[in-house]
Motif scaffolding. Sequence first.
Motif, PDB file in Angstrom:
ATOM      1  N   VAL A  21       0.851  -1.190   0.000  1.00 20.99           N
ATOM      2  CA  VAL A  21       0.000   0.000   0.000  1.00 20.99           C
ATOM      3  C   VAL A  21       0.889   1.243   0.000  1.00 20.99           C
ATOM      4  O   VAL A  21       1.788   1.371   0.845  1.00 20.99           O
ATOM      5  CB  VAL A  21      -0.922   0.017   1.234  1.00 20.99           C
ATOM      6  CG1 VAL A  21      -1.812   1.267   1.210  1.00 20.99           C
ATOM      7  CG2 VAL A  21      -1.765  -1.251   1.291  1.00 20.99           C
ATOM      8  N   LEU A  22       0.620   2.152  -0.944  1.00 21.62           N
ATOM      9  CA  LEU A  22       1.365   3.405  -1.029  1.00 21.62           C
ATOM     10  C   LEU A  22       0.417   4.565  -0.738  1.00 21.62           C
ATOM     11  O   LEU A  22      -0.644   4.672  -1.347  1.00 21.62           O
ATOM     12  CB  LEU A  22       1.971   3.571  -2.430  1.00 21.62           C
ATOM     13  CG  LEU A  22       2.725   4.870  -2.700  1.00 21.62           C
ATOM     14  CD1 LEU A  22       4.000   4.932  -1.852  1.00 21.62           C
ATOM     15  CD2 LEU A  22       3.059   5.015  -4.180  1.00 21.62           C
TER      16      LEU A  22
ATOM     17  N   ALA B 260      -1.330   3.412   9.532  1.00 22.87           N
ATOM     18  CA  ALA B 260      -1.630   2.096   8.952  1.00 22.87           C
ATOM     19  C   ALA B 260      -0.798   1.007   9.616  1.00 22.87           C
ATOM     20  O   ALA B 260      -1.310  -0.083   9.931  1.00 22.87           O
ATOM     21  CB  ALA B 260      -1.391   2.123   7.450  1.00 22.87           C
ATOM     22  N   TRP B 261       0.506   1.294   9.835  1.00 23.34           N
ATOM     23  CA  TRP B 261       1.342   0.309  10.527  1.00 23.34           C
ATOM     24  C   TRP B 261       0.797   0.026  11.930  1.00 23.34           C
ATOM     25  O   TRP B 261       0.751  -1.117  12.386  1.00 23.34           O
ATOM     26  CB  TRP B 261       2.784   0.805  10.630  1.00 23.34           C
ATOM     27  CG  TRP B 261       3.647   0.530   9.443  1.00 23.34           C
ATOM     28  CD1 TRP B 261       4.239   1.447   8.626  1.00 23.34           C
ATOM     29  CD2 TRP B 261       4.033  -0.746   8.935  1.00 23.34           C
ATOM     30  NE1 TRP B 261       4.961   0.819   7.646  1.00 23.34           N
ATOM     31  CE2 TRP B 261       4.856  -0.524   7.810  1.00 23.34           C
ATOM     32  CE3 TRP B 261       3.752  -2.058   9.318  1.00 23.34           C
ATOM     33  CZ2 TRP B 261       5.414  -1.561   7.068  1.00 23.34           C
ATOM     34  CZ3 TRP B 261       4.300  -3.098   8.584  1.00 23.34           C
ATOM     35  CH2 TRP B 261       5.114  -2.846   7.479  1.00 23.34           C
ATOM     36  N   GLY B 262       0.408   1.092  12.624  1.00 26.54           N
ATOM     37  CA  GLY B 262      -0.101   0.917  13.977  1.00 26.54           C
ATOM     38  C   GLY B 262      -1.372   0.088  14.015  1.00 26.54           C
ATOM     39  O   GLY B 262      -1.508  -0.822  14.834  1.00 26.54           O
TER      40      GLY B 262
ATOM     41  N   PHE C 120       0.857  -6.922   5.165  1.00 29.93           N
ATOM     42  CA  PHE C 120       0.872  -5.643   4.467  1.00 29.93           C
ATOM     43  C   PHE C 120       2.289  -5.067   4.401  1.00 29.93           C
ATOM     44  O   PHE C 120       3.160  -5.414   5.203  1.00 29.93           O
ATOM     45  CB  PHE C 120      -0.048  -4.636   5.153  1.00 29.93           C
ATOM     46  CG  PHE C 120      -1.508  -5.004   5.087  1.00 29.93           C
ATOM     47  CD1 PHE C 120      -2.260  -4.703   3.965  1.00 29.93           C
ATOM     48  CD2 PHE C 120      -2.120  -5.669   6.150  1.00 29.93           C
ATOM     49  CE1 PHE C 120      -3.598  -5.050   3.899  1.00 29.93           C
ATOM     50  CE2 PHE C 120      -3.458  -6.004   6.094  1.00 29.93           C
ATOM     51  CZ  PHE C 120      -4.199  -5.709   4.962  1.00 29.93           C
ATOM     52  N   ARG C 121       2.472  -4.196   3.463  1.00 29.32           N
ATOM     53  CA  ARG C 121       3.685  -3.383   3.371  1.00 29.32           C
ATOM     54  C   ARG C 121       3.229  -1.965   3.054  1.00 29.32           C
ATOM     55  O   ARG C 121       2.676  -1.700   1.986  1.00 29.32           O
ATOM     56  CB  ARG C 121       4.597  -3.911   2.261  1.00 29.32           C
ATOM     57  CG  ARG C 121       5.770  -3.014   1.938  1.00 29.32           C
ATOM     58  CD  ARG C 121       6.731  -2.886   3.093  1.00 29.32           C
ATOM     59  NE  ARG C 121       7.170  -4.180   3.534  1.00 29.32           N
ATOM     60  CZ  ARG C 121       7.506  -4.458   4.777  1.00 29.32           C
ATOM     61  NH1 ARG C 121       7.421  -3.516   5.688  1.00 29.32           N
ATOM     62  NH2 ARG C 121       7.893  -5.662   5.123  1.00 29.32           N
TER      63      ARG C 121
ATOM     64  N   VAL D 186       4.870  -1.369  -8.357  1.00 27.66           N
ATOM     65  CA  VAL D 186       5.053  -2.464  -7.397  1.00 27.66           C
ATOM     66  C   VAL D 186       4.009  -2.461  -6.291  1.00 27.66           C
ATOM     67  O   VAL D 186       3.895  -3.448  -5.562  1.00 27.66           O
ATOM     68  CB  VAL D 186       6.472  -2.419  -6.768  1.00 27.66           C
ATOM     69  CG1 VAL D 186       7.541  -2.513  -7.833  1.00 27.66           C
ATOM     70  CG2 VAL D 186       6.655  -1.160  -5.930  1.00 27.66           C
ATOM     71  N   ASN D 187       3.235  -1.382  -6.139  1.00 32.55           N
ATOM     72  CA  ASN D 187       2.260  -1.328  -5.058  1.00 32.55           C
ATOM     73  C   ASN D 187       0.899  -1.827  -5.523  1.00 32.55           C
ATOM     74  O   ASN D 187       0.450  -1.530  -6.630  1.00 32.55           O
ATOM     75  CB  ASN D 187       2.150   0.093  -4.512  1.00 32.55           C
ATOM     76  CG  ASN D 187       3.244   0.401  -3.518  1.00 32.55           C
ATOM     77  OD1 ASN D 187       3.154   0.055  -2.345  1.00 32.55           O
ATOM     78  ND2 ASN D 187       4.301   1.042  -3.999  1.00 32.55           N
ATOM     79  N   SER D 188       0.254  -2.586  -4.648  1.00 33.42           N
ATOM     80  CA  SER D 188      -1.047  -3.174  -4.975  1.00 33.42           C
ATOM     81  C   SER D 188      -2.144  -2.122  -5.045  1.00 33.42           C
ATOM     82  O   SER D 188      -3.079  -2.236  -5.842  1.00 33.42           O
ATOM     83  CB  SER D 188      -1.418  -4.218  -3.918  1.00 33.42           C
ATOM     84  OG  SER D 188      -0.373  -5.127  -3.700  1.00 33.42           O
TER      85      SER D 188
END
Length: 478
Positions: free
Chosen positions: A316-317, A334-336, A347-348, A400-402
């Motif tokens: 995810v960008l 988002a990471w949290g 996820f990335r 490269v991002n979904s």
Amino acid sequence: MLVKALASGVAPLSSQPVSGYEMLPASVFGQIAAMMVFLGVSGRWRYMRRSGIGGRRIPMAGRETLAAGFFTSLIIGATTMNYTFAGVSILFMLLLMRGGVLILSPLIDVAGKRPVMKYSWSALFLSLIAISVALGDVNSYHLTLAAVVSVLIYLVGYLGRFEIMSRVAKNGVVATNRRFFVEEHVAAPVWLVVLLGSGALAGQPQLGAGFTTFLGTPAALGAAGTGVAYEILFVFATLIYLDRREYTWGVSAWAFASLLSGLVGSFALAWLAGLRAPGSSQLIALVFGVGAAAALSGPSAALWWRTRGTDAACRVLFVCGGNTSRSPMAEVIAWGQAAEAGVAHAFRFSSAGVATPLPPRPMAPGARSALVELDLQRVPGRGNPRRHRARSVTLELCRVNSVIYCMTRAHRDRVIAMAPEAEDRTLRLDPYCDIPDPEGQSPEAYRRCAQHIQRSVRVRLCELADSYGVCRTTLGRR
């Protein structure tokens, strides 16, 4: 290779040496033909501005791009001439030309107040070593006054071209760069025809023959082929220069490719036509050239290192303007949320900006304070606010991002203009409205922005969790 073979009289199309003056008209005609095909097939001619003449709107270049085209025409003409002088090899002239532009590039960057990154300085240093080593292996130089003047004209052409390009393009705005690319592209060979034609009318006999009798010989096909090859070079080299990174980066990348092609061309002519092959020092120089290319790859290598070892199902960008407030906050949030829900492994998350200033800036203090209030000053994964540095959206990141979540409709339009193939997976983070930019406003504005992003990210992560088969029980409760 084509120019040197024709000038040396070893080309199959001509057993007699052809002078550079005779060759140039056919060469520029070949470039114009290839240019028209390229612009027509690619559709890029549509980026030219229009001017009303006789009640009709016709494509027209602006004053700046006309001037840039003039300087570029000097480069095109001098490049062809430089490979035709007797007593010097392809590689020697290549090293003089590329070495001169390598030295000019940081001077132009400094004059334009464009910061030069450390990896670009490293690449420049290694490229200059490569050229110095290679020059030590080129013996029996015989530079005529005409050859020296031609190299100086070449360097003046680059100096003028880069100065104009810095002012009117090279800013990360796709439409502006494409317009400059097309208009300069059209203007340069036309300027060269005017300059060569003026020389022929002024009485230069070889130029006169180049426009008349030479065009009816088989060698003219070879000369036209040099123009087609130069057209290909022109397209890719200009796209490198228009990258918004510093000239020291772009010129080093271009010089390495050029040095490699010069070595290949020199060995090919030695094998095919018996001309003298480059010596061992020039091969050693290639090692330094590879080192320069590796230095230029530093940022990409760092990105790979940061994202290594992950089997994330979804990349995810988040995208905003300068990548200092909204998109990095979205990345950390988002990471949290993903970590708290126990789904971070799936996820990335990353972020970038469509108008990122140089040098790269850290996250805005107001944004970091807003994250602290959300208890997100430190989150598991790679979303560390203190380590954030702004970066630009690139075509590679879009590929490269979904999914790509933009803060505003304008940001989405910019991303799609850069990567049309990503349109279906480029969305506004909040599908109902833009998320306003809090930059320069009160802490309360940053707090409201962070809360808006937090709500939108929660909804989007629930959607992604469903799409990728990830348990979203915790996400749904937050």
